[in-house]
Design a protein around this motif. Structure first.
Motif, PDB file in Angstrom:
ATOM      1  N   LEU A   1      -8.139   6.902  15.990  1.00  0.00           N
ATOM      2  CA  LEU A   1      -8.511   6.763  14.880  1.00  0.00           C
ATOM      3  C   LEU A   1     -10.218   6.671  15.428  1.00  0.00           C
ATOM      4  O   LEU A   1     -10.678   7.087  14.064  1.00  0.00           O
TER       5      LEU A   1
ATOM      6  N   PHE B   1     -11.229   9.900  15.081  1.00  0.00           N
ATOM      7  CA  PHE B   1     -11.561  10.667  13.559  1.00  0.00           C
ATOM      8  C   PHE B   1     -13.320   9.987  13.283  1.00  0.00           C
ATOM      9  O   PHE B   1     -13.501  10.392  12.965  1.00  0.00           O
TER      10      PHE B   1
ATOM     11  N   MET C   1     -15.068  19.018   6.639  1.00  0.00           N
ATOM     12  CA  MET C   1     -15.012  17.340   6.052  1.00  0.00           C
ATOM     13  C   MET C   1     -13.900  17.831   5.355  1.00  0.00           C
ATOM     14  O   MET C   1     -12.794  17.160   4.860  1.00  0.00           O
TER      15      MET C   1
ATOM     16  N   ILE D   1     -10.865  15.284   6.398  1.00  0.00           N
ATOM     17  CA  ILE D   1      -9.966  15.069   5.473  1.00  0.00           C
ATOM     18  C   ILE D   1      -8.285  15.349   4.646  1.00  0.00           C
ATOM     19  O   ILE D   1      -7.663  15.105   4.502  1.00  0.00           O
ATOM     20  N   GLY D   2      -8.892  16.691   4.526  1.00  0.00           N
ATOM     21  CA  GLY D   2      -7.711  17.385   3.872  1.00  0.00           C
ATOM     22  C   GLY D   2      -6.028  17.751   4.252  1.00  0.00           C
ATOM     23  O   GLY D   2      -5.564  17.094   4.174  1.00  0.00           O
TER      24      GLY D   2
ATOM     25  N   LEU E   1      -7.032  13.560   8.353  1.00  0.00           N
ATOM     26  CA  LEU E   1      -6.252  12.217   7.980  1.00  0.00           C
ATOM     27  C   LEU E   1      -4.886  12.451   8.038  1.00  0.00           C
ATOM     28  O   LEU E   1      -4.297  11.793   7.825  1.00  0.00           O
ATOM     29  N   PHE E   2      -4.676  13.174   7.352  1.00  0.00           N
ATOM     30  CA  PHE E   2      -3.135  12.768   7.128  1.00  0.00           C
ATOM     31  C   PHE E   2      -2.600  13.379   8.043  1.00  0.00           C
ATOM     32  O   PHE E   2      -1.047  12.166   8.374  1.00  0.00           O
TER      33      PHE E   2
ATOM     34  N   VAL F   1      -2.934  12.171  10.424  1.00  0.00           N
ATOM     35  CA  VAL F   1      -3.698  10.928  11.714  1.00  0.00           C
ATOM     36  C   VAL F   1      -2.123   9.674  11.104  1.00  0.00           C
ATOM     37  O   VAL F   1      -1.825   9.210  11.466  1.00  0.00           O
ATOM     38  N   LEU F   2      -2.408   9.807  10.431  1.00  0.00           N
ATOM     39  CA  LEU F   2      -2.063   9.074   8.788  1.00  0.00           C
ATOM     40  C   LEU F   2      -0.125   8.891   8.991  1.00  0.00           C
ATOM     41  O   LEU F   2       0.318   7.761   8.909  1.00  0.00           O
ATOM     42  N   TYR F   3       0.604  10.138   8.788  1.00  0.00           N
ATOM     43  CA  TYR F   3       1.741  10.313   8.929  1.00  0.00           C
ATOM     44  C   TYR F   3       1.922   9.487  10.540  1.00  0.00           C
ATOM     45  O   TYR F   3       3.005   8.978  10.863  1.00  0.00           O
TER      46      TYR F   3
ATOM     47  N   PHE G   1      -1.229  21.229  10.511  1.00  0.00           N
ATOM     48  CA  PHE G   1      -1.658  20.419   9.968  1.00  0.00           C
ATOM     49  C   PHE G   1      -3.023  19.709  11.029  1.00  0.00           C
ATOM     50  O   PHE G   1      -4.633  19.599  10.987  1.00  0.00           O
TER      51      PHE G   1
ATOM     52  N   PRO H   1     -15.264   7.845   7.190  1.00  0.00           N
ATOM     53  CA  PRO H   1     -14.516   6.366   7.882  1.00  0.00           C
ATOM     54  C   PRO H   1     -15.648   5.588   7.656  1.00  0.00           C
ATOM     55  O   PRO H   1     -16.782   6.253   7.577  1.00  0.00           O
TER      56      PRO H   1
ATOM     57  N   TRP I   1      -6.781   4.997   3.328  1.00  0.00           N
ATOM     58  CA  TRP I   1      -5.628   4.580   4.839  1.00  0.00           C
ATOM     59  C   TRP I   1      -4.775   3.751   4.501  1.00  0.00           C
ATOM     60  O   TRP I   1      -3.583   3.828   4.354  1.00  0.00           O
TER      61      TRP I   1
ATOM     62  N   LEU J   1      -2.312   5.997   1.917  1.00  0.00           N
ATOM     63  CA  LEU J   1      -1.701   6.653   2.635  1.00  0.00           C
ATOM     64  C   LEU J   1      -0.443   6.175   3.435  1.00  0.00           C
ATOM     65  O   LEU J   1       0.570   6.513   3.503  1.00  0.00           O
TER      66      LEU J   1
ATOM     67  N   PHE K   1       3.875   6.809   3.229  1.00  0.00           N
ATOM     68  CA  PHE K   1       3.734   7.426   3.781  1.00  0.00           C
ATOM     69  C   PHE K   1       5.650   6.352   4.319  1.00  0.00           C
ATOM     70  O   PHE K   1       6.879   6.318   4.928  1.00  0.00           O
TER      71      PHE K   1
ATOM     72  N   VAL L   1      -4.665  12.515  -0.560  1.00  0.00           N
ATOM     73  CA  VAL L   1      -6.019  14.096   0.389  1.00  0.00           C
ATOM     74  C   VAL L   1      -6.798  15.043  -0.093  1.00  0.00           C
ATOM     75  O   VAL L   1      -7.618  15.044  -0.625  1.00  0.00           O
ATOM     76  N   ALA L   2      -5.732  15.605  -0.947  1.00  0.00           N
ATOM     77  CA  ALA L   2      -6.429  16.646  -2.292  1.00  0.00           C
ATOM     78  C   ALA L   2      -7.071  16.251  -2.556  1.00  0.00           C
ATOM     79  O   ALA L   2      -8.422  16.943  -3.351  1.00  0.00           O
TER      80      ALA L   2
ATOM     81  N   SER M   1      -9.147  13.986  -3.065  1.00  0.00           N
ATOM     82  CA  SER M   1      -9.979  13.403  -2.358  1.00  0.00           C
ATOM     83  C   SER M   1     -11.563  14.400  -2.095  1.00  0.00           C
ATOM     84  O   SER M   1     -12.850  14.247  -1.608  1.00  0.00           O
ATOM     85  N   LEU M   2     -11.181  15.356  -2.069  1.00  0.00           N
ATOM     86  CA  LEU M   2     -11.458  16.820  -1.467  1.00  0.00           C
ATOM     87  C   LEU M   2     -12.941  17.056  -2.535  1.00  0.00           C
ATOM     88  O   LEU M   2     -13.616  17.204  -2.870  1.00  0.00           O
TER      89      LEU M   2
ATOM     90  N   ILE N   1     -15.596  15.113  -2.508  1.00  0.00           N
ATOM     91  CA  ILE N   1     -16.441  15.460  -2.296  1.00  0.00           C
ATOM     92  C   ILE N   1     -17.420  16.268  -2.899  1.00  0.00           C
ATOM     93  O   ILE N   1     -18.563  16.329  -2.828  1.00  0.00           O
TER      94      ILE N   1
END
Lengths: 489, 493
Positions: free
Chosen positions: A134, A137, A171, A175-176, A179-180, A182-184, A215, B392, B401, B404, B408, B420-421, B423-424, B427
């Motif tokens: 984290l 990141f 980015m 993020i796509g 982050l996914f 990492v969270l997983y 990923f 972040p 966070w 997600l 999960f 996540v898609a 949030s793109l 951007i």
């Protein structure tokens, strides 16, 4: 000073420096003084940290709980040490160079430039010392954002386009994908701490981990694996000092640094060996090494050629990591340092040529070696290091890579490294040939010029010297790199 | 002594202040008085939250009439948090109002403007604090009617049609809600929420109760602008005065979400909604559509305020999506995002208010090159924009966070990918504004803008910095959201 204080200092110094630069922005000499002082102090701090690490002390700092379960935490480990040393050391030289370049080219908004540079360095330190995914990141994103104003420095249409690709790809991927992933990882393992041997084995099934690996690797867009490499050539619209320190050292190395960190401390080398996609990443890295070199050959713009060379060289690190042998992981770490000093030299030279002769294309460089012997001499050293000719640092990392590939029986990697060495020679040697052996063109004869301003020449001579020095005095870096790979030096 | 009566004070203060403001007549006094009242209300809500965190739920009997017969005010962690959010927003926005209102509202209307704003505040606070189902409707009407008036005060003539549209949709929503409450009263003979919850237990299978729930949910979905019932929102936000947009965006929809949560979890119970009825699916699908449709439409807007309005539709989608997961983790993600989203949109709309103050327009085209002239305003916009994207060290990252993580936890990895898609897309629409403001030259014919005055910048920056502060020091929103979520699930059995 305690280790924790030193880490805090390493993070805070550049930020304090940024404030100082903002305050002193009106008085140019004072402002540059602040930059140089900050850079010097940062390097001393990093050296002090190194001293503590060599004494076997544990240097760590937990800053604050960003999320109830995952704090913003730092810990110095060998790879981060190498990265921090390289980045902070080269920042000093780069600042000297920047002064010559920015003044020589009468760039606008120089205060903003130096502020963003300092913030970028703070982010780099955060990445280097991060103790969990984290934290890494957080600073990874901070680095993307802090460098955006540098990439778009010129503020014209081209800068805007380059900047859009830059921020969009970096980015978008982080993020796509990252982050996914990492969270997983966090959801399944309940931790994000960098742990020797990894945190995944036994907690995430291999099939899932195999997908996660993809990923992670594409989430770390800064490593510029094809086809997500486009931001790097796009970033060449930036002033050359930015290309030199950030897009040859800090940003791109943050990318491959993260790749190695993830491979070694999140997945674990042993666990990676069981994953089917490890070979896929190896293949993609090999493909990137070769393809980027082929593209580089066709670029006439010097900075773009160097950029594609960087794309190629970055994938060396990924390739070496995914050979998954201790020796090759060590070579990967070594290559982070070796490529840094050589590539920054090459960019310095490109900027020097632009400042003194206003030339940007390879085809304009005929005979320039006689007018700019220092610049082109340094360029030659950098180029030889890229190819991997002793006595330049690049030889060492390539050598260990080959040994690692051989030991692991990775003939594919072996072939890639050898083939790319030929390609490297194919796009660097013609430049040297033209610069030193061809006569000056008539157009060049009509526009006489000499060497670049002194700060520029000093800077590129220093980095060229470092490139050679690292070959003869590689023990400290090799020691750190071996510690990372879990080997006794 | 006062500490005991904080719950009553919370609504009485702005409710009584509203007529005083009109009677006084002077716009300057109206503003000063409103600021004082809002800060007092903010202090009260802080006191309430502290009391709840220390001593648990507060029950306050209005006029000492005992509970199921009299009106009960009930404060637990969830609504204490909502109260804090609403009063906090008001306390930051009102100091901003003076200069912004001076150029956007006709002088003779300014007194009424503050009166309406206070009434709206009282209504929102009343909805949040009351423990009585019918009382919710009363306050809902107070806040809605004042909101219609506030939106209609926008300078553009289209504000009138926007307000009318909102009036129609809002009234339908309120009516639906009232029908639902009426059905509940018919079945149980009570209006007190706690009492309702008890008496509904044996009636859960019956059709009128089911119909009541359906009416309440649809009514609230209209008020909280859940896709596809969001049509009133973009126009209302785009044409309302800057202050109103910022205040509403940060508070009104959040309060509607609160009502949905309160009825779903406290009155009907989580089992009724999520186990017996397919509420998860019924909320999940529109929420997901809201996220993507809202973000996509936002990308193509020509007006920055409308762009943010559509972004709000998407962001509300995130909150409802989190709730629809029907787990404690999901719920706390939704509650935390309510708070965080208020911070982002507060900052963004206030920044646009500054832009409007300086150049009299918030069309993206007119904002070309404005960052050079208004560096502080645009810096705040960028900070809040990054928070919206979920970078972040900003509040938005924490929301993402938690959301997600909740997905999960249920093994919904594909949902994580969709989030996540999406949030793109954020951007893309935020960067559109940034690129225009920072890289394009000022258009021909637009005079150089001046940086907004300090009284506008300061509140904007308070919001912007709050995004960073709550992105680093996350304990308040996260612990409160988790506590509230746990309590809701506890109450529902």
């Amino acid at each position: 000073m305690s280790g924790a204080t030193l880490i805090l200092l390493a993070l805070a110094l550049p930020l304090v420096g940024a404030i100082g630069i903002a305050v002193t922005g009106r008085w140019e000499d004072l402002r540059e003084g602040v930059t140089l002082t900050t850079a010097g102090a940062l390097f001393l701090t990093v050296l002090a940290i190194w001293g503590q690490v060599s004494d076997g002390k544990e240097v760590a700092l937990t800053l604050l709980p960003l999320l109830p379960e995952v704090p913003l935490a730092f810990r110095v480990e060998p790879l981060g040490m190498i990265f921090a040393l390289v980045a902070s050391g080269l920042w000093i030289i780069n600042s000297i160079y920047s002064i010559g370049y920015m003044r020589g080219n009468k760039e606008h908004a120089q205060t903003r430039f130096y502020i963003c540079f300092a913030i970028s360095l703070a982010s780099t330190m955060g990445i280097a010392f991060a103790d969990n995914m984290l934290t890494l990141f957080v600073f990874y994103e901070a680095l993307s954002l802090a460098t955006y104003p540098l990439v778009t420095h010129h503020g014209d249409e081209e800068a805007k386009r380059g900047g859009r690709t830059y921020i969009g790809l970096l980015m978008g991927t982080s993020i796509g994908f990252l982050l996914f992933a990492v969270l997983y990882t966090y959801g399944e393992t309940g931790t994000l701490d960098f742990t020797p041997g990894g945190i995944m084995a036994g907690k995430i099934p291999e099939g899932v981990a195999a997908v996660l690996l993809v990923f992670y690797m594409y989430g770390i867009g800064k490593a510029a694996l094809m086809p997500l490499h486009r931001w790097l050539p796009g970033a060449m619209v930036a002033p050359t000092p930015v290309s030199a320190l950030l897009h040859a050292v800090a940003v791109v190395k943050a990318g491959v640094f993260s790749v190695v960190k993830v491979a070694v401390y999140i997945f674990g080398i042993d666990f990676l060996q069981t994953l089917p996609t490890s070979d896929l990443i190896l293949g993609i890295a090999g493909f990137t090494v070769i393809t980027a070199s082929l593209i580089a050959i066709r670029q006439d713009n010097l900075k773009r050629r160097l950029a594609y060379s960087t794309v190629s060289q970055l994938s060396y690190v990924v390739l070496a990591t995914f050979i998954l042998a201790p020796l090759s992981v060590m070579a990967a770490a070594l290559h982070i340092a070796a490529h840094a000093v050589a590539k920054i030299t090459l960019f310095f030279a490109a900027g020097s040529i632009y400042t003194a002769a206003h030339k940007t294309e390879v085809s304009q460089l005929d005979g320039i070696g006689r007018r700019m012997p220092w610049t082109m001499g340094a360029f030659a050293v950098g180029a030889l290091s890229m190819i991997g000719v002793p006595p330049a640092a690049g030889f060492l990392s390539k050598w260990y890579m080959l040994l690692g590939a051989h030991a692991a029986g990775q003939w594919f990697a072996l072939a890639v490294i050898i083939a790319s060495t030929l390609l490297n020679a194919a796009y660097f040697l013609p430049i040297l040939h033209a610069a030193f052996l061809k006569p000056l063109s008539s157009e060049a004869q009509a526009h006489p010029h000499g060497e670049a301003p002194l700060p520029i020449v000093v800077a590129l001579t220093m980095t060229a010297g470092l490139t050679v020095l690292l070959f003869f005095w590689s023990a400290p870096v090799v020691e750190l790199a071996s510690a990372l790979a879990g080997m006794k030096p | 002594m006062i500490a005991q009566h904080l719950p009553a004070l919370q609504i009485v203060l702005p409710l009584l202040a509203a007529p005083i403001v009109v009677l006084a007549g002077s716009a300057r006094f109206a503003w000063l008085f409103s600021v004082a009242v809002c800060w007092a209300a903010f202090a009260v809500s802080i006191g309430l939250l502290a009391q709840v965190m220390q001593g648990g739920e507060i029950s306050y009997l209005l006029g000492s009439w005992p509970a199921p017969w009299g009106i009960e005010l009930r404060v637990d962690l969830l609504n204490a948090f909502v109260l804090l959010l609403v009063t906090g927003t008001a306390a930051i926005v009102l100091p901003y109002a003076r200069r912004s209102v001076r150029i956007e509202i006709a002088p003779e209307q300014q007194g009424f403007f503050y009166c309406m704003l206070l009434l709206c505040l009282a209504g929102l606070l009343g909805i949040a604090i009351t423990g009585d189902a019918f009382n919710v409707f009363v306050f809902l009407e107070i806040s809605s009617l004042s909101t219609y008036a506030l939106v209609a005060m926008g300078r553009n003539r289209k504000a009138l049609t926007a307000a009318f549209q909102y009036l129609i949709m809002g009234t339908i929503g309120a009516t639906f809600f009232l029908i639902g409450v009426g059905l509940l009263y018919m079945m149980t003979g009570t209006l007190n929420m706690a009492d309702l919850a008890e008496r509904l237990q044996p009636l859960h299978g019956t059709r009128p109760v089911l119909a009541a729930y359906a009416f309440i949910v649809v009514g609230m979905a209209l008020k909280l602008a859940l896709f596809p019932l969001h049509l009133w929102l973009p126009n209302a936000y785009a044409y309302a005065p800057s202050v109103v947009t910022a205040f509403l965006a940060a508070t009104a929809t959040k309060v509607a979400i609160y009502v949905l949560l309160r009825f779903t979890f406290t009155v009907f119970g989580a089992d009724f909604a999520f186990a017996d009825q397919p509420m998860s699916l019924l909320l999940f699908v529109p929420a997901l559509l809201a996220i993507f449709a809202g973000s996509l439409v936002a990308i193509f807007q020509e007006n920055a305020k409308r762009l943010l309005a559509y972004s709000s539709v998407a962001q509300i989608g995130y909150m409802v999506l989190a709730i629809s997961l029907a787990t404690a983790a999901g719920l706390s993600a939704g509650i935390a995002h309510m708070f965080n989203h208020a911070l982002m949109k507060g900052a963004l709309f206030l920044a646009l208010g500054c832009v409007f103050y300086s150049i009299g327009s918030v069309a993206i085209r007119d904002m070309a090159g404005i960052a050079k002239e208004m560096p502080w305003t645009m810096a705040a916009f960028v900070m809040a924009g990054l928070s919206l994207i979920g970078v972040p060290l900003t509040a938005g990252f924490i929301s993402k966070w938690l959301l997600l993580q909740a997905a999960f936890e249920l093994g919904l990895w594909w949902l994580g990918l969709l989030i996540v898609a999406s949030s793109l897309l954020a951007i893309v629409y935020i960067w559109r504004v940034i690129e225009v403001a920072y890289f394009q030259p000022r258009p021909e014919g637009r005079v150089a803008a001046r940086e907004a005055p300090l009284s506008l910048l300061l509140p904007t920056w308070v919001f912007a910095l709050a995004n960073v502060y709550f992105g680093i020091e996350t304990s308040l929103p996260v612990t409160v959201a988790r506590g509230a979520a746990a309590a809701l699930f506890g109450a529902g059995g």
